[in-house]
Design an enzyme around this catalytic site. Structure first.
Site, PDB file in Angstrom:
ATOM      1  N   LYS A 245      37.753   8.616  34.011  1.00 60.08           N
ATOM      2  CA  LYS A 245      37.574  10.062  34.177  1.00 60.08           C
ATOM      3  C   LYS A 245      36.081  10.336  34.323  1.00 60.08           C
ATOM      4  O   LYS A 245      35.310  10.213  33.373  1.00 60.08           O
ATOM      5  CB  LYS A 245      38.136  10.849  32.988  1.00 60.08           C
ATOM      6  CG  LYS A 245      38.095  12.356  33.223  1.00 60.08           C
ATOM      7  CD  LYS A 245      38.792  13.144  32.136  1.00 60.08           C
ATOM      8  CE  LYS A 245      39.077  14.574  32.542  1.00 60.08           C
ATOM      9  NZ  LYS A 245      37.893  15.374  32.852  1.00 60.08           N
TER      10      LYS A 245
ATOM     11  N   ARG B 226      34.804  18.226  41.040  1.00 57.31           N
ATOM     12  CA  ARG B 226      35.922  17.915  41.909  1.00 57.31           C
ATOM     13  C   ARG B 226      35.501  18.303  43.325  1.00 57.31           C
ATOM     14  O   ARG B 226      35.068  19.437  43.548  1.00 57.31           O
ATOM     15  CB  ARG B 226      37.112  18.780  41.470  1.00 57.31           C
ATOM     16  CG  ARG B 226      38.418  18.467  42.168  1.00 57.31           C
ATOM     17  CD  ARG B 226      39.126  17.406  41.393  1.00 57.31           C
ATOM     18  NE  ARG B 226      40.461  17.125  41.876  1.00 57.31           N
ATOM     19  CZ  ARG B 226      41.567  17.311  41.158  1.00 57.31           C
ATOM     20  NH1 ARG B 226      41.502  17.861  39.960  1.00 57.31           N
ATOM     21  NH2 ARG B 226      42.735  16.962  41.634  1.00 57.31           N
TER      22      ARG B 226
ATOM     23  N   ARG C  37      36.875  22.772  43.231  1.00 56.96           N
ATOM     24  CA  ARG C  37      38.146  22.999  42.564  1.00 56.96           C
ATOM     25  C   ARG C  37      38.517  24.481  42.585  1.00 56.96           C
ATOM     26  O   ARG C  37      39.692  24.825  42.590  1.00 56.96           O
ATOM     27  CB  ARG C  37      38.003  22.492  41.133  1.00 56.96           C
ATOM     28  CG  ARG C  37      39.025  23.076  40.258  1.00 56.96           C
ATOM     29  CD  ARG C  37      39.137  22.321  38.977  1.00 56.96           C
ATOM     30  NE  ARG C  37      39.826  23.189  38.061  1.00 56.96           N
ATOM     31  CZ  ARG C  37      39.969  22.959  36.794  1.00 56.96           C
ATOM     32  NH1 ARG C  37      39.448  21.875  36.276  1.00 56.96           N
ATOM     33  NH2 ARG C  37      40.612  23.774  36.032  1.00 56.96           N
TER      34      ARG C  37
ATOM     35  N   GLU D  63      35.860  12.944  42.909  1.00 59.05           N
ATOM     36  CA  GLU D  63      34.968  13.515  41.904  1.00 59.05           C
ATOM     37  C   GLU D  63      33.555  13.049  42.262  1.00 59.05           C
ATOM     38  O   GLU D  63      33.315  11.846  42.392  1.00 59.05           O
ATOM     39  CB  GLU D  63      35.374  13.021  40.512  1.00 59.05           C
ATOM     40  CG  GLU D  63      34.566  13.600  39.372  1.00 59.05           C
ATOM     41  CD  GLU D  63      35.078  14.950  38.862  1.00 59.05           C
ATOM     42  OE1 GLU D  63      36.019  15.523  39.459  1.00 59.05           O
ATOM     43  OE2 GLU D  63      34.515  15.436  37.871  1.00 59.05           O
TER      44      GLU D  63
ATOM     45  N   ARG E 205      49.815  21.377  36.522  1.00 57.40           N
ATOM     46  CA  ARG E 205      49.229  20.695  35.374  1.00 57.40           C
ATOM     47  C   ARG E 205      50.411  20.260  34.516  1.00 57.40           C
ATOM     48  O   ARG E 205      51.050  21.079  33.882  1.00 57.40           O
ATOM     49  CB  ARG E 205      48.301  21.638  34.600  1.00 57.40           C
ATOM     50  CG  ARG E 205      47.525  20.926  33.486  1.00 57.40           C
ATOM     51  CD  ARG E 205      46.870  21.897  32.545  1.00 57.40           C
ATOM     52  NE  ARG E 205      45.694  22.593  33.051  1.00 57.40           N
ATOM     53  CZ  ARG E 205      44.456  22.093  33.056  1.00 57.40           C
ATOM     54  NH1 ARG E 205      44.225  20.871  32.638  1.00 57.40           N
ATOM     55  NH2 ARG E 205      43.461  22.832  33.506  1.00 57.40           N
TER      56      ARG E 205
ATOM     57  N   LYS F  69      44.886  13.283  30.636  1.00 55.30           N
ATOM     58  CA  LYS F  69      43.530  12.807  30.329  1.00 55.30           C
ATOM     59  C   LYS F  69      43.473  12.309  28.893  1.00 55.30           C
ATOM     60  O   LYS F  69      44.098  12.875  28.001  1.00 55.30           O
ATOM     61  CB  LYS F  69      42.497  13.892  30.586  1.00 55.30           C
ATOM     62  CG  LYS F  69      42.654  15.165  29.808  1.00 55.30           C
ATOM     63  CD  LYS F  69      41.503  16.110  30.127  1.00 55.30           C
ATOM     64  CE  LYS F  69      41.839  17.527  29.744  1.00 55.30           C
ATOM     65  NZ  LYS F  69      40.804  18.493  29.994  1.00 55.30           N
TER      66      LYS F  69
END
Ligand code: ATP
Length: 578
Positions: free
Chosen positions: A250, A255, A270, A300, A415, A421
């Site tokens: 991560k 983004r 994003r 990213e 989501r 995460k």
């Protein structure tokens, strides 16, 4: 439709403090709107001429608008600026001066179409004499409009329409107006997640009905709404719930969705903003490294030193989000983009392909080099192995890991537990920071009064209701500099009454439009009757204990991207279970 009629709807929407009333007013307006105008009106209610991701800004400075008002109503610019100081809103200044100048209401005959055309002309005016040309176009418009129309019109070039209508509310109103109720709203939402273009959806719905909307596909050049992560507290829980996962680092940067159509490269954040011009090195790399004619990649971007394998912290990377001095900054702090997904290739949308296949495709699409870097990934089903990978990520200075279900499609705007995460935390602490929206100030005593705020009333986003609900007051821990910053941003978006999409039992001294997003760390989430987050008729709400400001996130997050009530409840349920 006459612009005058539209402005009357704007006026009603501005004056309501209830979200349900907002949907009613909006759907009444939509019901009256013919198919030739629906797209334009959908953009105008958001204070725009095009979808959010098209950088067609009318962007006029206050002084220029003031001069246009002065010319229209035959007063001096100084007089206009003086009333502006008093009223704090150029819209009201135009309304009052229009009223005084006794332009007859009967004269206000311009159609929405005509006004839209002139606003577009203003936006497209470039080169020598731009300021004067724009001023003239705007003041001519003002001379042909009534006071309510003038009020709402001048706010558009200032980027300051005060209606505060969220995208979900627009979708609700479109569904109610055209389909009779909200039962098929999900289909509109799906199209919105694929295209991010409310005007296009409205136009398609009006012209081709619901089946037309269902057929709207991903388009190169229109950002796809990003898929996001759920949270789980530890590697054991991950394997328990997901069995086998694709593990990736991560990265803590921005983004960036990269769209390539031949040599035309565009990039979106994003929050759906175009940011191509900010990252020239990524544009160059995309031309050089992508082996396909047209493509959409999910990445990213962050500053990374491949020699030392150092990832620079978010605070460094974020210096690249700027409008000026781009070339110099690109040299001083070059970015890499870690590519972790592919959503479209050569005419075919890939959202429904399983992640495992999409990740495989990346190997063929990205030519090895050092700017676009294919994210390393690995399939894992043992919690111990996952723990070791997490430790490895942390020791490299990364945030943690993202683990993904191998068979999952790309759920635009979703989501859920397809992506999770995993971050490090020590026991007893919350496992993540919370992104809050500032809803108002509560006046302070003593030293803080210098900045006009003693505490901030902050909230999170209730995505089901498209409302902002309160979770905390934050007073301590902000530096004087941070108070100044909040005050500077907040004063520009003060409003007179509670915005329609805010639900709060606390009344702050000053309400502000829900726009400023701050990242907050708290010790714990507790239940509280005072706050409206997650509150029902029988259950108390949720609140943050010992909250403190970590950073400002308005650069990369819209208010609707703040932590949602559902996430807050899931964090509450996870705390203390490590
Ligand atoms: P945070 O505030 O912790 O960064 P967030 O609220 O911005 O999280 P999340 O859904 O929690 O968003 O985390 C997903 C974000 O992590 C993505 O928006 C993306 O910017 C970033 N990210 C970094 N590496 C990856 C990766 N390998 N796969 C997907 N997203 C990644």
């Amino acid at each position: 439709m006459k612009f005058k009629e539209l402005a009357e709807y704007f006026e009603k929407m501005e004056n309501t403090s209830s979200r349900l009333a907002l949907i009613d007013i909006l759907s009444e307006l939509f019901k009256k709107t013919p198919k030739e105008e629906i797209e334009k009106i959908t953009y105008l209610i958001q204070g725009r001429l095009a979808p959010f991701f098209v950088p067609l800004e009318i962007g006029m400075a206050e002084k220029t608008v003031a001069q246009a008002i002065a010319n229209a109503y035959d007063v001096t610019r100084e007089e206009v600026l003086k009333s502006y100081q008093r009223l704090g809103d150029m819209g009201k200044v135009a309304e009052q001066l229009n009223f005084k100048s006794q332009i007859s209401n009967l004269k206000s005959q311009l159609t929405v179409e005509e006004v839209f055309k002139i606003l577009t002309e203003i936006a497209n005016t470039k080169g020598g004499g731009t300021v004067e040309k724009r001023q003239k176009l705007l003041s001519d418009l003002l001379q042909n409009l009534d006071s309510t129309s003038a009020k709402h019109l001048v706010r558009i070039p200032l980027g300051n329409t005060r209606l505060g209508i969220g995208d979900p509310t627009v979708l609700d109103a479109l569904a109610t107006a055209k389909l009779g109720d909200k039962s098929n709203r999900k289909l509109l939402e799906g199209a919105y997640n694929r295209t991010s273009d409310l005007g296009l959806i409205a136009k398609t719905l009006w012209e081709k009905g619901l089946s037309g909307v269902e057929k709207l596909e991903v388009r190169v050049g229109s950002p796809i709404r990003s898929e996001l992560c759920e949270r789980l507290p530890n590697p054991e829980k991950v394997i328990e719930k997901m069995t086998e996962v694709d593990v990736q680092y991560k990265y803590d940067g921005f983004r960036v969705q990269i769209h390539k159509d031949g040599d035309n490269i565009r990039m979106f954040s994003r929050n759906l903003e175009e940011m191509t011009h900010m990252f020239p090195e990524l544009t160059e790399a995309a031309k050089r490294q992508i082996k396909a004619k047209s493509v959409i990649l999910d990445t990213e971007a962050l500053a990374y030193n491949p020699e030392s394998e150092e990832f620079l912290p978010f605070q460094e990377t974020t210096k690249r989000r700027r409008k000026h001095g781009i070339e110099a900054m690109a040299k001083a702090l070059p970015l890499k983009a870690f590519v972790f997904d592919i959503l479209y290739k050569d005419g075919k949308q890939l959202l429904d392909e399983p992640l495992s296949k999409r990740v495989e495709m990346l190997k063929e699409v990205i030519r090895e080099d050092d700017v676009l870097i294919r994210t390393k990934n690995q399939t894992v089903k043992d919690p111990k192995e996952l723990s070791i990978l997490l430790e490895d990520a942390i020791s490299k200075g990364l945030e943690g890991l993202v683990v993904k279900r191998l068979e999952s499609p790309y759920e635009a705007g979703g989501r859920n537990f397809n992506w999770v995460k995993l971050k490090r935390h020590s026991s007893g602490e919350l496992s993540d920071t919370i992104d809050c929206v500032v809803l108002g100030y509560i006046a302070g005593k003593g030293k803080r009064t210098a900045f006009g705020a003693g505490a901030l009333l902050v909230g999170v986003y209730d995505s089901k209701k498209d409302e902002f609900v309160t979770v905390s007051k934050i007073g301590t821990g902000l530096t004087d500099e941070e108070w100044r910053e909040i005050h500077k941003r907040g004063d520009a978006i003060k409003v007179e009454h509670k915005p329609a999409r805010v639900s709060s039992s606390i009344i702050p001294s000053v309400w502000i439009k829900p726009e400023i997003v701050i990242e907050v760390l708290a010790d714990e989430i507790t239940r509280s009757p005072v706050h409206t987050a997650g509150k029902t008729e029988t259950e108390p709400g949720y609140a943050l204990r010992f909250p403190r400001l970590v950073s400002f996130r308005s650069g990369d997050k819209r208010a609707e991207d703040a932590t949602s009530v559902l996430e807050l409840i899931s964090l509450y349920n996870q705390q203390g279970k490590k």
